[in-house]
Design an enzyme around this catalytic site. Structure first.
Site, PDB file in Angstrom:
ATOM      1  N   GLU A 271     -15.592  85.812 -77.379  1.00  0.00           N
ATOM      2  CA  GLU A 271     -16.533  85.754 -76.758  1.00  0.00           C
ATOM      3  C   GLU A 271     -16.594  84.286 -76.480  1.00  0.00           C
ATOM      4  O   GLU A 271     -17.970  84.466 -76.538  1.00  0.00           O
ATOM      5  CB  GLU A 271     -17.200  86.825 -76.234  1.00  0.00           C
ATOM      6  N   CYS A 305     -20.605  81.960 -67.595  1.00  0.00           N
ATOM      7  CA  CYS A 305     -18.802  81.701 -68.953  1.00  0.00           C
ATOM      8  C   CYS A 305     -17.721  81.856 -68.291  1.00  0.00           C
ATOM      9  O   CYS A 305     -16.591  80.613 -68.140  1.00  0.00           O
ATOM     10  CB  CYS A 305     -18.800  82.571 -69.756  1.00  0.00           C
TER      11      CYS A 305
HETATM   12  P1  NAD Z   1     -23.969  79.183 -78.738  1.00  0.00           P
HETATM   13  O1  NAD Z   1     -22.769  78.751 -79.611  1.00  0.00           O
HETATM   14  O2  NAD Z   1     -25.334  77.536 -78.944  1.00  0.00           O
HETATM   15  O3  NAD Z   1     -24.771  80.031 -79.366  1.00  0.00           O
HETATM   16  C1  NAD Z   1     -24.359  81.904 -79.619  1.00  0.00           C
HETATM   17  C2  NAD Z   1     -25.548  82.224 -80.709  1.00  0.00           C
HETATM   18  O4  NAD Z   1     -24.559  82.383 -81.463  1.00  0.00           O
HETATM   19  C3  NAD Z   1     -26.731  82.196 -80.303  1.00  0.00           C
HETATM   20  O5  NAD Z   1     -27.243  83.888 -81.195  1.00  0.00           O
HETATM   21  C4  NAD Z   1     -26.894  81.354 -81.587  1.00  0.00           C
HETATM   22  O6  NAD Z   1     -28.276  81.778 -82.105  1.00  0.00           O
HETATM   23  C5  NAD Z   1     -25.705  81.668 -82.456  1.00  0.00           C
HETATM   24  N1  NAD Z   1     -25.279  81.202 -83.629  1.00  0.00           N
HETATM   25  C6  NAD Z   1     -25.750  79.334 -83.903  1.00  0.00           C
HETATM   26  N2  NAD Z   1     -24.489  78.413 -84.589  1.00  0.00           N
HETATM   27  C7  NAD Z   1     -24.223  80.112 -85.306  1.00  0.00           C
HETATM   28  C8  NAD Z   1     -23.207  79.805 -86.739  1.00  0.00           C
HETATM   29  N3  NAD Z   1     -23.329  78.635 -87.489  1.00  0.00           N
HETATM   30  N4  NAD Z   1     -22.989  80.915 -86.894  1.00  0.00           N
HETATM   31  C9  NAD Z   1     -23.043  81.963 -85.983  1.00  0.00           C
HETATM   32  N5  NAD Z   1     -24.070  81.981 -84.862  1.00  0.00           N
HETATM   33  C10 NAD Z   1     -24.814  80.959 -84.983  1.00  0.00           C
HETATM   34  O7  NAD Z   1     -23.864  79.555 -77.517  1.00  0.00           O
HETATM   35  P2  NAD Z   1     -25.306  79.369 -75.882  1.00  0.00           P
HETATM   36  O8  NAD Z   1     -26.027  78.240 -75.731  1.00  0.00           O
HETATM   37  O9  NAD Z   1     -25.629  80.629 -76.805  1.00  0.00           O
HETATM   38  O10 NAD Z   1     -24.425  80.182 -74.892  1.00  0.00           O
HETATM   39  C11 NAD Z   1     -23.409  79.594 -73.916  1.00  0.00           C
HETATM   40  C12 NAD Z   1     -21.459  79.789 -74.709  1.00  0.00           C
HETATM   41  O11 NAD Z   1     -21.677  80.803 -74.928  1.00  0.00           O
HETATM   42  C13 NAD Z   1     -20.668  78.617 -73.770  1.00  0.00           C
HETATM   43  O12 NAD Z   1     -20.729  78.329 -74.339  1.00  0.00           O
HETATM   44  C14 NAD Z   1     -19.978  80.124 -72.733  1.00  0.00           C
HETATM   45  O13 NAD Z   1     -18.975  79.822 -71.792  1.00  0.00           O
HETATM   46  C15 NAD Z   1     -20.413  80.505 -73.748  1.00  0.00           C
HETATM   47  N6  NAD Z   1     -20.443  82.932 -73.291  1.00  0.00           N
HETATM   48  C16 NAD Z   1     -19.456  83.043 -73.171  1.00  0.00           C
HETATM   49  C17 NAD Z   1     -18.725  84.717 -73.229  1.00  0.00           C
HETATM   50  C18 NAD Z   1     -18.133  84.715 -73.253  1.00  0.00           C
HETATM   51  O14 NAD Z   1     -17.701  86.894 -73.008  1.00  0.00           O
HETATM   52  N7  NAD Z   1     -16.004  84.501 -73.056  1.00  0.00           N
HETATM   53  C19 NAD Z   1     -20.224  84.906 -72.474  1.00  0.00           C
HETATM   54  C20 NAD Z   1     -20.950  84.229 -72.379  1.00  0.00           C
HETATM   55  C21 NAD Z   1     -21.238  83.740 -72.653  1.00  0.00           C
END
Ligand code: NAD
Length: 523
Positions: A271, A305
Site C-alpha cells: 500500500e 495517501c
Molecule cells: P516510509 O516509507 O518512510 O516508512 C514506512 C514504514 O517503513 C515505516 O515504518 C518505516 O520505519 C519503515 N521502513 C523504512 N525503511 C525500511 C526498509 N528498508 N525496510 C522495511 N521497512 C522500512 O513512509 P512514511 O513517511 O512513514 O509514510 C508516508 C508514505 O506512506 C506516503 O508515501 C504515503 O502515501 C504512504 N501511505 C500509503 C498508504 C496506502 O494505503 N496506500 C497509507 C498510508 C500511507
C-alpha cells in the site's frame, strides 16, 4: 489552548488512561521487554517539538525471539474455531470504544492530526472489528464439480501463520487494524513494526489488544517491534518465518521491501504512495466540488495517501472555481490541532517542511505561479512545531517531475483541460494509481471516467473526494501505488493460503483429463 502547559496536561491525561509512561517499551514479544541492546528512541510531538516519551527499541536479537514466541502463539490461536476468534475481536472492538477519546488524542499529540481525525481513526478500527467478526463466520471456500466419478473437489482457506505488518506514520493504527483484525480471525498471529514517528500509538494499541486476550485466557497474538529507522522492517522483509509482509509506506521503501520479500518468494501486500487527482467538469455541482477538493487537499495537512494533489479543471471554470478555492485555502486555520477551530495541524517533522519548500521551488522553476500559501508558519508558543501554509500552484506542466512526484504536504497543482479525453490523459500520466475523483452530474462524463479509458486507479470516486474511504470496500492502488488490497470486500483472501482438496470416495482410481495408466498391464 496553545501553551506548552496545556499540551502537557493533555499528555498526562492521555498517558494515564492508556497506561503509558515517560519511559516505555516498544518491544512486545509476549511480554514487554527492555530490548537487548538498550537502545532508546525519543518520541517528539510535531505540535510543539516537545519530547513525549523515551521508548526502548527492538534489536535484531530481540526480533528472533519475538518470531519464535509468535509461532508458539500461532499453534494455539489457529486451533480455535474462527467464530470464537471473532468473539475475541468483538471484545477488542468494545475495549477500543472505551479508549476512543484517549487514543484519538494520543494520535493528535504524536502525529499532529486534529482530535476529530484521531477519533475517526479509532472509529475505523472499531468498524473493521465489526467487519472481522462477521467475516469470522464467512471464510467461505468454493465446492467445484469434479470431472471424475465419486470425487469431491473443493477449496478451503488456512492462515499463513505469523504475518508481518509494517506501517507508515500518517495512519498510525487504522491501517494496522485493517490488516491485523482480518488476519487474526483467519487464525494468523501478527507482528507489527510501526513508524518510529508513531511508536506511542502502536504501544498503546498493543497494550489494549493483549489485555483483552489475557482477559480471555489466551496467548498474545499481536506482537510489536518498534525500531529507530527501519532496521526491524529490513529483518522482517528477509525473515523466512514471515510468509506475508503487508507494507504501507512510500513507493521507494515499498520497492525495497518488495525486492527483499520477492527474493525469498514470500508474499506482499503493498500500500504505497498516491498522487491523486480530482477532475471538475462544467457539469459539476460547484458547492460539492469545492468542498470535495478543499477537504481532499487539506485534511491531515495533506499527509494522507489519498490526499488530492492535482486539480484537473475544465478551462471554462477558471474564473468561477479558482478564486473560491484560493479563499477557502486562505480561510483555513493552521496551528495547534488541539484547538477546536484548527483544521490544518503540523507536518510530521522538519524533513517534511523541507520537502514542501523544495517542491514549491521546483514547481516555480517549472513555470508555476503560487496562488495561495507558500509559507513556513511560526505559531506563537509552538515555535518548534512544523507548520506550513496550504499552497495552490497554477501553470506547472502536468508532466513536470514535481507534479508526477508525491510530496507529503498540502500542495495542490491546478491543471487545465478542454476535452474530457485530455483530462483522462493528464489524470493517468503519473506513475501512481491510488485514488481518483470526478465531480460531474453528467452521466456520460461519469461513465467515461469509470470505464477502461478513464481512471486507472484502484479507487474511483464520483461527486466525492479522493480522500477518505469506507472499510467495507477493498482499499488499494495500482501502478506504483503497489497493487495491494486491504480492509473490506474479499481482501481477506490475501491473509490466507488456499488449499484445493480432491477426495476420491469411490472404489477406482480414475485420472483427470482421461489419462490411463494401468500399472497391472505393464507388469
Ligand atoms: P516510509 O516509507 O518512510 O516508512 C514506512 C514504514 O517503513 C515505516 O515504518 C518505516 O520505519 C519503515 N521502513 C523504512 N525503511 C525500511 C526498509 N528498508 N525496510 C522495511 N521497512 C522500512 O513512509 P512514511 O513517511 O512513514 O509514510 C508516508 C508514505 O506512506 C506516503 O508515501 C504515503 O502515501 C504512504 N501511505 C500509503 C498508504 C496506502 O494505503 N496506500 C497509507 C498510508 C500511507
Amino acid at each position: 489552548m496553545g501553551s506548552g502547559n496545556d499540551i502537557r496536561a493533555f499528555r498526562e491525561r492521555v498517558f494515564a488512561d492508556l497506561g503509558l509512561y515517560q519511559e516505555v517499551s516498544g518491544l512486545f514479544d509476549g511480554g514487554w521487554g527492555a530490548g537487548a541492546q538498550g537502545r532508546r528512541l525519543a518520541v517528539h510531538s510535531p505540535i510543539d517539538g516537545a519530547q513525549l516519551a523515551d521508548v526502548a527499541v527492538a534489536s535484531e536479537e530481540d526480533f528472533g525471539r519475538l518470531i519464535e514466541n509468535a509461532w508458539a502463539s500461532f499453534r494455539e490461536w489457529s486451533r480455535i474455531p474462527a467464530p470464537k476468534r471473532g468473539e475475541v475481536v468483538r471484545a477488542i472492538g468494545e475495549r477500543l470504544r472505551r479508549h476512543m477519546d484517549s487514543l484519538g488524542l494520543l494520535i493528535a499529540l504524536e502525529v499532529g492530526k486534529t482530535p476529530i481525525e484521531g477519533r475517526g481513526e479509532v472509529q475505523e478500527m472499531i468498524d473493521i472489528c465489526d467487519f472481522a467478526v462477521g467475516l469470522s463466520r464467512q471464510l467461505y471456500g468454493k465446492t467445484m464439480a469434479s470431472e471424475r466419478l465419486n470425487h469431491r473437489l473443493y477449496e478451503h482457506w488456512h492462515p499463513h501463520g505469523v504475518v508481518g505488518v509494517i506501517t507508515a506514520f500518517n495512519f498510525p493504527c487504522a491501517v494496522w487494524s485493517w490488516n491485523a483484525f482480518i488476519a487474526a480471525v483467519i487464525g494468523n498471529v501478527v507482528v507489527w513494526k510501526p513508524s518510529p514517528e508513531a511508536a506511542l500509538t502502536a504501544i498503546a494499541v498493543t497494550n489494549i489488544m493483549n489485555e483483552v486476550l489475557d482477559d480471555h485466557g489466551l496467548p498474545p497474538i499481536f506482537f510489536l517491534a518498534v525500531d529507530e529507522s527501519g532496521e526491524i522492517g529490513k529483518c522482517m522483509s528477509r525473515e523466512l518465518r514471515l510468509p506475508l509482509i503487508s507494507f504501507t509506506g512510500s513507493v521507494s521503501t515499498g520497492k525495497e521491501v518488495a525486492a527483499a520479500v520477492n527474493a525469498r518468494l514470500g508474499r506482499t501486500i503493498l500500500e504505497l504512495g498516491g498522487n491523486n487527482a480530482a477532475i471538475v467538469t462544467p457539469d459539476a455541482d460547484p458547492e460539492i466540488a469545492l468542498r470535495g477538493v478543499a477537504f481532499g487537499a487539506l485534511a491531515t495537512a495533506g499527509q494522507r495517501c489519498t490526499t488530492t494533489r492535482r486539480l484537473i479543471l475544465h478551462e471554462s471554470l477558471s474564473d468561477s472555481f479558482i478564486p473560491r478555492l484560493v479563499s477557502a485555502f486562505g480561510a483555513v486555520k493552521v496551528g495547534n490541532p488541539l484547538e477546536p477551530d484548527v483544521l490544518v495541524g503540523p507536518l510530521i517533522n522538519r524533513g517534511a517542511v523541507d520537502s514542501y519548500c523544495a517542491a514549491i521551488g521546483q514547481a516555480q522553476a517549472a513555470g508555476g505561479t503560487v496562488l495561495a500559501g507558500n509559507a513556513v508558519e511560526t505559531i506563537p508558543g509552538l515555535e518548534a512545531g512544523h507548520y506550513v501554509a496550504p499552497t495552490i500552484l497554477d501553470g506547472v506542466p502536468p508532466d513536470a517531475e514535481v507534479v508526477r512526484t508525491e510530496t507529503f504536504a498540502p500542495i495542490l497543482y491546478v491543471l487545465r483541460y478542454r476535452a474530457l479525453d485530455e483530462a483522462f490523459a493528464i489524470h493517468n500520466c503519473v506513475p501512481q494509481g491510488l485514488s481518483s475523483a470526478i465531480f460531474s452530474n453528467n452521466l456520460r462524463e461519469v461513465e467515461a471516467f469509470l470505464s477502461v479509458v478513464g481512471s486507472d486507479c484502484g479507487l474511483a470516486n464520483v461527486n466525492t473526494g479522493t480522500a477518505g474511504a469506507e472499510i467495507g470496500g477493498a482499499f488499494g492502488g495500482e501502478k506504483d501505488s503497489g497493487g495491494g488490497r486491504e480492509s473490506g470486500s474479499d481482501a481477506w483472501k490475501a491473509y490466507a493460503r488456499r488449499q484445493t482438496v480432491t477426495i476420491n470416495f469411490g472404489p477406482d482410481l480414475p485420472l483427470s483429463q482421461g489419462v490411463t495408466f494401468d500399472v497391472s498391464q505393464r507388469q
